[in-house]
Motif scaffolding. Structure first.
Motif, short mmCIF file in Angstrom:
data_model
loop_
_atom_site.label_atom_id
_atom_site.label_comp_id
_atom_site.label_asym_id
_atom_site.label_seq_id
_atom_site.Cartn_x
_atom_site.Cartn_y
_atom_site.Cartn_z
N LEU A 1 31.41 25.00 -52.21
CA LEU A 1 31.37 26.18 -51.35
C LEU A 1 32.34 25.92 -50.19
O LEU A 1 32.02 25.19 -49.25
N VAL A 2 33.53 26.51 -50.29
CA VAL A 2 34.58 26.30 -49.27
C VAL A 2 34.39 27.36 -48.19
O VAL A 2 34.68 28.54 -48.41
N ARG A 3 33.90 26.95 -47.02
CA ARG A 3 33.52 27.89 -45.97
C ARG A 3 34.47 27.83 -44.78
O ARG A 3 35.13 26.82 -44.53
N VAL B 1 26.32 32.63 -53.69
CA VAL B 1 26.14 31.49 -54.60
C VAL B 1 26.08 30.22 -53.74
O VAL B 1 27.11 29.70 -53.31
N ASN B 2 24.90 29.73 -53.47
CA ASN B 2 24.76 28.49 -52.69
C ASN B 2 23.91 27.44 -53.40
O ASN B 2 23.66 26.37 -52.86
N GLU B 3 23.46 27.77 -54.63
CA GLU B 3 22.70 26.81 -55.42
C GLU B 3 22.90 27.08 -56.89
O GLU B 3 23.36 28.16 -57.29
N LEU C 1 24.95 23.64 -53.74
CA LEU C 1 26.39 23.44 -53.86
C LEU C 1 26.90 22.53 -52.75
O LEU C 1 26.42 22.62 -51.60
N PRO C 2 27.86 21.64 -53.05
CA PRO C 2 28.49 20.87 -51.98
C PRO C 2 29.31 21.79 -51.08
O PRO C 2 29.98 22.71 -51.56
N ILE C 3 29.22 21.57 -49.78
CA ILE C 3 29.89 22.45 -48.80
C ILE C 3 31.10 21.76 -48.23
O ILE C 3 31.03 20.61 -47.78
N ILE C 4 32.23 22.46 -48.26
CA ILE C 4 33.46 22.00 -47.61
C ILE C 4 33.75 22.97 -46.46
O ILE C 4 34.10 24.12 -46.69
#
Length: 334
Positions: A48-50, A114-116, A122-125
């Motif tokens: 998850l590229v935030r 989509v966070n799981e 999900l890994p967060i960047i």
């Protein structure tokens, strides 16, 4: 004379045969659905590229400036804005930029929270530099346009009567024209919609009783603008036209078959978006979502293939009619 008899046998495209031909083409080239499947799997299991920590302070500063207009309710406005933008930015994934328009790979999960997944969170960047966010956005858009061009090119080949091998130099040319087409459509929408949006926003502000009517009118204007150019990608990938000629061909075809084309796209939209509600029913942490991803990939690819079939038959019909009209004009002159 034999040519005239031949041209008269060419009928205008019919909706149901085009849909059947499109789905048959995908069923016989099932590897094509791998593009949307892999894209959705990337969004489901990838990072998850935030840009939350990058944008939220700027957005809240703008909200505090705007809050002065709300008087005593300014704090309520600031709190509501914080909750809204925090929720949006927590769910926004920069990988959504891989979904390009109008030529791109369809996705079931783009725009969704989509966070799981069944394996966990999900890994967060988290991006903290605006330069990194800018260049990643450009890179994702370019990669999405190139992969989308490959996807559309394979569909165009699958719907041809005589299949041709995929050529790298032609694919590069088509990808460039796809990017040019996206830029032209974006500029046209920007020029047309900005003043119209300002007008309708003013109407909604000073005439609140109108409700959402101004924005419904804005949607109708967008449909009126976009429908004539709906077959522009098909000209690029089916006929190897450049972006401007593809737009002109699309306008010519839609104007000649306005009622049929309008009904065709209404059916495509109802089938596509209607079934998306079914495919997206399982939760993000359920393996049943795989069924939705596969179903969406097949249906969306089949609908795009059906549009290529409609375009091919429509252009044959249009060229036959133009040829017949020119022949009739020559006969009248002679």
């Amino acid at each position: 004379m034999p040519d005239d008899k031949t041209t008269r046998k060419i009928e205008a495209p019919r909706i149901m045969p085009c849909l059947v031909e499109g789905f048959n083409a995908i069923a016989s080239h099932v590897y094509i659905i791998g593009f949307p499947i892999l894209f959705d799997l990337l969004l489901w299991f990838g990072p998850l590229v935030r840009i939350k920590e990058l944008l939220l302070p700027a957005v809240m500063s703008a909200s505090q400036i705007s809050a002065a207009a709300y008087g005593e309710e300014s704090q309520v406005f600031i709190d509501s804005s914080r909750q809204l933008w925090t929720a949006l930015l927590e769910e926004f994934n920069l990988l959504f930029g891989l979904r390009t328009y109008p030529i791109g790979i369809p996705s079931l999960l783009v725009g969704k929270a989509v966070n799981e997944n069944p394996l966990g969170m999900l890994p967060i960047i988290e991006l903290h530099a605006i330069e990194n966010a800018f260049w990643l956005t450009i890179a994702f858009s370019l990669v999405g346009a190139i992969l989308g061009s490959l996807y559309f090119s394979l569909i165009a080949i699958a719907t041809q009567a005589i299949e041709e091998p995929l050529r790298f130099n032609l694919l590069v040319k088509q990808a460039i024209q796809a990017i040019v087409l996206a830029i032209l459509i974006f500029l046209a929408l920007f020029i047309i919609c900005i003043p119209v949006f300002c007008l309708f926003s003013s109407m909604a502000l000073f005439l609140p009783n109108l409700g959402t009517l101004p924005f419904m009118l804005l949607g109708l204007i967008l449909v009126w603008v976009l429908l004539p150019v709906a077959f522009s990608p098909h000209g690029i990938f089916a006929n190897q036209l450049n972006a401007t000629n593809a737009i002109l061909n699309s306008i010519r075809l839609v104007r000649s078959l306005m009622a049929t084309t309008g009904m065709f796209f209404i059916i495509l939209i109802l089938l596509g978006y209607g079934l998306d509600f079914l495919w997206a029913t399982p939760s993000m942490n359920s393996w049943m979502l795989l069924v939705g991803i596969f179903g969406h990939a097949f249906i969306s690819s089949g609908l795009i293939a059906a549009s290529f079939s409609f375009y091919k038959k429509g252009m044959q019909w249009l060229q036959a009619n133009l040829k017949e009209m020119s022949t009739d004009n020559l006969k009248k002159i002679s």
